[in-house]
Write a protein that holds these residues in place. Structure first.
Motif, PDB file in Angstrom:
ATOM      1  N   ALA A 136       0.870  -1.177   0.000  1.00 55.64           N
ATOM      2  CA  ALA A 136       0.000   0.000   0.000  1.00 55.64           C
ATOM      3  C   ALA A 136       0.908   1.227   0.000  1.00 55.64           C
ATOM      4  O   ALA A 136       1.910   1.263   0.712  1.00 55.64           O
ATOM      5  N   VAL A 137       0.566   2.219  -0.808  1.00 56.61           N
ATOM      6  CA  VAL A 137       1.339   3.467  -0.873  1.00 56.61           C
ATOM      7  C   VAL A 137       0.412   4.597  -0.463  1.00 56.61           C
ATOM      8  O   VAL A 137      -0.693   4.703  -1.000  1.00 56.61           O
ATOM      9  N   ILE A 138       0.848   5.429   0.479  1.00 56.12           N
ATOM     10  CA  ILE A 138      -0.042   6.472   0.991  1.00 56.12           C
ATOM     11  C   ILE A 138       0.632   7.847   0.965  1.00 56.12           C
ATOM     12  O   ILE A 138       1.861   7.960   0.972  1.00 56.12           O
ATOM     13  N   GLY A 139      -0.195   8.870   0.958  1.00 55.32           N
ATOM     14  CA  GLY A 139       0.305  10.241   1.023  1.00 55.32           C
ATOM     15  C   GLY A 139      -0.883  11.189   0.982  1.00 55.32           C
ATOM     16  O   GLY A 139      -2.028  10.744   0.861  1.00 55.32           O
ATOM     17  N   CYS A 140      -0.616  12.468   1.075  1.00 49.04           N
ATOM     18  CA  CYS A 140      -1.667  13.490   0.982  1.00 49.04           C
ATOM     19  C   CYS A 140      -1.317  14.466  -0.131  1.00 49.04           C
ATOM     20  O   CYS A 140      -0.141  14.798  -0.319  1.00 49.04           O
ATOM     21  N   GLY A 141      -2.329  14.965  -0.825  1.00 51.13           N
ATOM     22  CA  GLY A 141      -2.102  15.970  -1.856  1.00 51.13           C
ATOM     23  C   GLY A 141      -1.115  15.463  -2.892  1.00 51.13           C
ATOM     24  O   GLY A 141      -1.248  14.350  -3.430  1.00 51.13           O
ATOM     25  N   THR A 142      -0.109  16.270  -3.163  1.00 44.45           N
ATOM     26  CA  THR A 142       0.924  15.903  -4.134  1.00 44.45           C
ATOM     27  C   THR A 142       1.491  14.512  -3.858  1.00 44.45           C
ATOM     28  O   THR A 142       1.685  13.710  -4.777  1.00 44.45           O
ATOM     29  N   SER A 143       1.763  14.235  -2.604  1.00 40.99           N
ATOM     30  CA  SER A 143       2.371  12.940  -2.257  1.00 40.99           C
ATOM     31  C   SER A 143       1.414  11.791  -2.568  1.00 40.99           C
ATOM     32  O   SER A 143       1.845  10.693  -2.952  1.00 40.99           O
ATOM     33  N   TYR A 144       0.115  12.018  -2.424  1.00 40.66           N
ATOM     34  CA  TYR A 144      -0.873  10.994  -2.799  1.00 40.66           C
ATOM     35  C   TYR A 144      -0.839  10.763  -4.314  1.00 40.66           C
ATOM     36  O   TYR A 144      -0.894   9.631  -4.788  1.00 40.66           O
ATOM     37  N   TYR A 145      -0.712  11.834  -5.078  1.00 42.20           N
ATOM     38  CA  TYR A 145      -0.702  11.659  -6.530  1.00 42.20           C
ATOM     39  C   TYR A 145       0.558  10.918  -6.997  1.00 42.20           C
ATOM     40  O   TYR A 145       0.505  10.133  -7.947  1.00 42.20           O
ATOM     41  N   MET A 146       1.668  11.154  -6.320  1.00 42.82           N
ATOM     42  CA  MET A 146       2.875  10.384  -6.655  1.00 42.82           C
ATOM     43  C   MET A 146       2.684   8.918  -6.246  1.00 42.82           C
ATOM     44  O   MET A 146       3.163   8.005  -6.913  1.00 42.82           O
ATOM     45  N   ALA A 147       1.958   8.700  -5.149  1.00 43.29           N
ATOM     46  CA  ALA A 147       1.638   7.325  -4.724  1.00 43.29           C
ATOM     47  C   ALA A 147       0.812   6.626  -5.799  1.00 43.29           C
ATOM     48  O   ALA A 147       1.054   5.458  -6.125  1.00 43.29           O
ATOM     49  N   GLN A 148      -0.148   7.349  -6.381  1.00 42.34           N
ATOM     50  CA  GLN A 148      -0.965   6.754  -7.462  1.00 42.34           C
ATOM     51  C   GLN A 148      -0.081   6.337  -8.636  1.00 42.34           C
ATOM     52  O   GLN A 148      -0.253   5.267  -9.213  1.00 42.34           O
ATOM     53  N   ALA A 149       0.850   7.222  -9.002  1.00 37.78           N
ATOM     54  CA  ALA A 149       1.716   6.932 -10.152  1.00 37.78           C
ATOM     55  C   ALA A 149       2.589   5.702  -9.871  1.00 37.78           C
ATOM     56  O   ALA A 149       2.681   4.784 -10.694  1.00 37.78           O
TER      57      ALA A 149
END
Ligand code: F1P
Length: 286
Positions: free
Chosen positions: A34-47
């Protein structure tokens, strides 16, 4: 001169440094992640999650840190956080019994108390509230950890930084960003950059989903920007609306650098300070 402009321009050299960081603490092939983050960090997690699955390294889910299901079984949780202080990320790591690794620009923060392992990218830290190089450096490192060769990436980014931006991109009144697979993370991030830095109306969608309604607002003076390959027919459909279509050539990450540049240029044209967006702090702490 803004911090943002310097930080955008430093990306090729920061990526070179990221490529030298040992990746042994990141998940091995076969782990369920599982990769987690908020905002920008979440979008990098998606990638990263989409890239890791596509590379055959194992099931990989991305979550906004607030939505991380602590009860679900994973072999590892990867947390992305520039500041190391974001409340939802700390809370998610504190409530999971899964082994965790955090990628951060600042290991001298609470993230080091809650993560089992910490991968520090201090050289990628930023002064602007608006994240650019930490996020892209983290993604470059994560891609490299998948054994993906990234030939010519930094050279292409350097070349991008030397171009002049098309007028249509900077003079637009609205921007919609599209992606498929891993590039949805880049599209979401580009939309966030324009929103934060320029107070603009931006949107992002999966490229095929765009046809199911959102295309209604495409019009002259607006931009439709596709990260990665554009689905058959989409380019013609957008052209018929009179909107400007922007396509990525080469690595979509270089196209994200162009979106960073557009965000900075639009902010400057509008007399805004892109380093300090309205209603936003460097780290969102609840
Ligand atoms: C992420 C964050 C973003 C926000 C802005 C500032 O923090 O709060 O949500 O969009 O870019 O950073 P972090 O956990 O990566 O420090």
């Amino acid at each position: 001169m803004t911090y943002l402009r310097d930080e955008i321009a430093s990306q090729p050299s920061v990526w070179e440094r990221a490529l030298e960081v040992p990746t042994g603490s990141l998940p091995a092939s076969g782990e369920r992640v599982a990769v987690i983050g908020c905002g920008t960090s979440y979008y990098m997690a998606q990638a990263y999650a989409a890239l890791r699955e596509a590379a055959g390294h194992g099931e990989t889910d991305a979550f906004a840190a607030s939505e991380f299901p602590a009860g679900r079984r994973y072999d590892r949780v990867v947390a992305l956080t520039r500041s190391g202080t974001t409340t939802e990320v700390l809370a998610a790591l504190a409530r999971t019994s899964t082994p965790t690794v955090a990628v951060t620009a600042d290991p001298a923060t609470p993230i080091s108390d809650v993560a089992d392992q910490v991968l520090a990218l201090e050289f990628a830290d930023e002064k602007s509230v608006v994240q650019t190089r930490f996020a892209t450096a983290a993604l470059v490192l994560l891609r490299a950890s998948l054994g993906e060769p990234l030939p010519g990436l930094t050279t292409a980014a350097t070349a991008e930084l030397a171009t002049s931006l098309p007028r249509e991109l900077v003079a637009a009144t609205q921007w919609t960003f599209l992606g498929t697979g891993w590039t949805i993370g880049l599209a979401n991030e580009a939309a966030l950059k324009l929103r934060e830095a320029t107070q603009s109306w931006t949107e992002s969608y999966y490229a095929m989903e765009y046809r199911h309604g959102p295309i209604s607002i495409a019009a002259p003076g607006r931009v439709v920007w596709v990260f990665g390959e554009a689905p058959t027919g989409l380019v013609d459909e957008v052209k018929r609306t009179g909107a400007h279509i922007e396509l990525s050539t080469g690595d979509p990450l270089v196209s994200l650098v162009r979106a960073h540049r557009v965000a900075e240029a639009v902010a400057e044209a509008r007399g805004l300070d892109p380093d300090r967006p309205r209603n936003l702090d460097r780290s969102v702490i609840l």
